[in-house]
Design a protein around this motif. Structure first.
Motif, PDB file in Angstrom:
ATOM      1  N   HIS A   1       0.855  -1.184   0.000  1.00 13.51           N
ATOM      2  CA  HIS A   1       0.000   0.000   0.000  1.00 13.51           C
ATOM      3  C   HIS A   1       0.896   1.240   0.000  1.00 13.51           C
ATOM      4  O   HIS A   1       1.963   1.254   0.595  1.00 13.51           O
ATOM      5  CB  HIS A   1      -0.931   0.011   1.201  1.00 13.51           C
TER       6      HIS A   1
ATOM      7  N   ILE B   1      -3.776   9.782   2.529  1.00  9.21           N
ATOM      8  CA  ILE B   1      -4.543   8.587   2.180  1.00  9.21           C
ATOM      9  C   ILE B   1      -3.546   7.458   1.957  1.00  9.21           C
ATOM     10  O   ILE B   1      -2.333   7.682   1.924  1.00  9.21           O
ATOM     11  CB  ILE B   1      -5.419   8.796   0.924  1.00  9.21           C
TER      12      ILE B   1
ATOM     13  N   VAL C   1      -4.611   1.465  -1.914  1.00  9.60           N
ATOM     14  CA  VAL C   1      -4.646   0.014  -1.769  1.00  9.60           C
ATOM     15  C   VAL C   1      -3.930  -0.572  -2.983  1.00  9.60           C
ATOM     16  O   VAL C   1      -4.230  -0.199  -4.124  1.00  9.60           O
ATOM     17  CB  VAL C   1      -6.103  -0.495  -1.699  1.00  9.60           C
TER      18      VAL C   1
ATOM     19  N   HIS D   1     -17.720  -6.071  -0.964  1.00  7.28           N
ATOM     20  CA  HIS D   1     -18.075  -4.648  -1.014  1.00  7.28           C
ATOM     21  C   HIS D   1     -19.223  -4.408  -1.997  1.00  7.28           C
ATOM     22  O   HIS D   1     -20.190  -3.693  -1.675  1.00  7.28           O
ATOM     23  CB  HIS D   1     -16.839  -3.824  -1.411  1.00  7.28           C
TER      24      HIS D   1
ATOM     25  N   PHE E   1     -13.352   0.231  -4.084  1.00  4.84           N
ATOM     26  CA  PHE E   1     -12.432   0.967  -3.216  1.00  4.84           C
ATOM     27  C   PHE E   1     -11.017   0.957  -3.787  1.00  4.84           C
ATOM     28  O   PHE E   1     -10.568  -0.034  -4.350  1.00  4.84           O
ATOM     29  CB  PHE E   1     -12.431   0.391  -1.801  1.00  4.84           C
TER      30      PHE E   1
ATOM     31  N   SER F   1      -7.652   4.062   1.359  1.00  8.31           N
ATOM     32  CA  SER F   1      -8.219   4.283   2.680  1.00  8.31           C
ATOM     33  C   SER F   1      -7.920   5.712   3.106  1.00  8.31           C
ATOM     34  O   SER F   1      -6.987   6.339   2.611  1.00  8.31           O
ATOM     35  CB  SER F   1      -7.645   3.282   3.689  1.00  8.31           C
ATOM     36  N   CYS F   2      -8.719   6.215   4.017  1.00 15.68           N
ATOM     37  CA  CYS F   2      -8.573   7.581   4.534  1.00 15.68           C
ATOM     38  C   CYS F   2      -8.244   7.519   6.016  1.00 15.68           C
ATOM     39  O   CYS F   2      -8.423   6.488   6.665  1.00 15.68           O
ATOM     40  CB  CYS F   2      -9.884   8.353   4.344  1.00 15.68           C
TER      41      CYS F   2
ATOM     42  N   ASP G   1     -11.708   6.291   9.370  1.00 13.23           N
ATOM     43  CA  ASP G   1     -12.025   4.897   9.023  1.00 13.23           C
ATOM     44  C   ASP G   1     -13.411   4.721   8.400  1.00 13.23           C
ATOM     45  O   ASP G   1     -13.701   3.670   7.843  1.00 13.23           O
ATOM     46  CB  ASP G   1     -11.922   4.005  10.262  1.00 13.23           C
TER      47      ASP G   1
ATOM     48  N   ILE H   1     -13.764   6.096   2.496  1.00 19.35           N
ATOM     49  CA  ILE H   1     -12.828   5.486   1.554  1.00 19.35           C
ATOM     50  C   ILE H   1     -12.814   6.326   0.280  1.00 19.35           C
ATOM     51  O   ILE H   1     -13.738   7.115   0.035  1.00 19.35           O
ATOM     52  CB  ILE H   1     -13.202   4.022   1.200  1.00 19.35           C
TER      53      ILE H   1
END
Length: 189
Positions: A93, A103, A106, A124, A138, A141-142, A145, A148
């Motif tokens: 990542h 951020i 992924v 998802h 997705f 990630s931010c 939590d 996204i």
């Protein structure tokens, strides 16, 4: 469009490597033989490695992974940008700054990780269908939590999504534009 995503990834990884070089930083990951990756590089004289860690770099895959199994399992056509984003490289990542927000992109670490990612994408998409929300994929990630960064499977736009609530805002018209706006950062572990 998929060539633009590949070009954007190549440019982003080049910016990462430039940052790593200027900071005398070596990306490393704890080595676990059960979680091996083609990203690991041969151990030369690398005194900055932590015990039990190996250095790694993003590596281009021989061919882009197909997501046709997801498409046939869910009777859905996936936005073509997603297979290039997840299927062109192996990488850990990648932390980055987008509009002054940290951020983490992924990425896919190995073939085993690719299978796990596809299972997560299916889960998802099934959740999105249950919630009667537009399908998204997705991609990052931010810090929060509950948020996204995702690719809208209908429009091809990159969006911020609040989990359980749906799309909150459009961030970029496509994945290449989004990636080209990212600034690599180093996170302290």
């Amino acid at each position: 469009m998929t060539a633009a995503v590949t070009d954007a990834l190549i440019a982003f990884y080049a910016r990462c490597e430039q940052l790593w070089h200027t900071q005398d930083y070596l990306p490393q990951q704890a080595f676990d033989p059960e979680w091996d990756s083609p990203c690991f590089i041969a151990e030369a004289n690398q005194p900055q490695l932590l015990p039990g860690h190996k250095a790694w770099l993003p590596i281009k895959r021989d061919e882009i992974t197909s997501f046709s199994n997801i498409e046939s399992a869910l009777s859905i056509e996936l936005e073509p940008q997603i297979s290039t984003f997840f299927g062109a490289y192996f990488s850990d990542h990648m932390p980055a700054s987008f509009n002054d927000e940290i951020i983490e992109l992924v990425q896919v670490w190995s073939e085993d990780d690719s299978k796990r990612l596809q299972e997560n994408i299916i889960a998802h998409l099934m959740m999105k269908k249950t919630l009667k929300q537009s399908p998204t994929l997705f991609i990052a990630s931010c810090a929060d939590d509950m948020q996204i960064i995702a690719l809208d499977n209908v429009s091809g736009e990159v969006v911020r999504e609040v989990l359980g609530k749906g799309i909150a805002e459009v961030l970029a018209p496509d994945l290449a534009t989004f990636i080209n706006q990212l600034t690599p950062v180093l996170l302290e572990h």
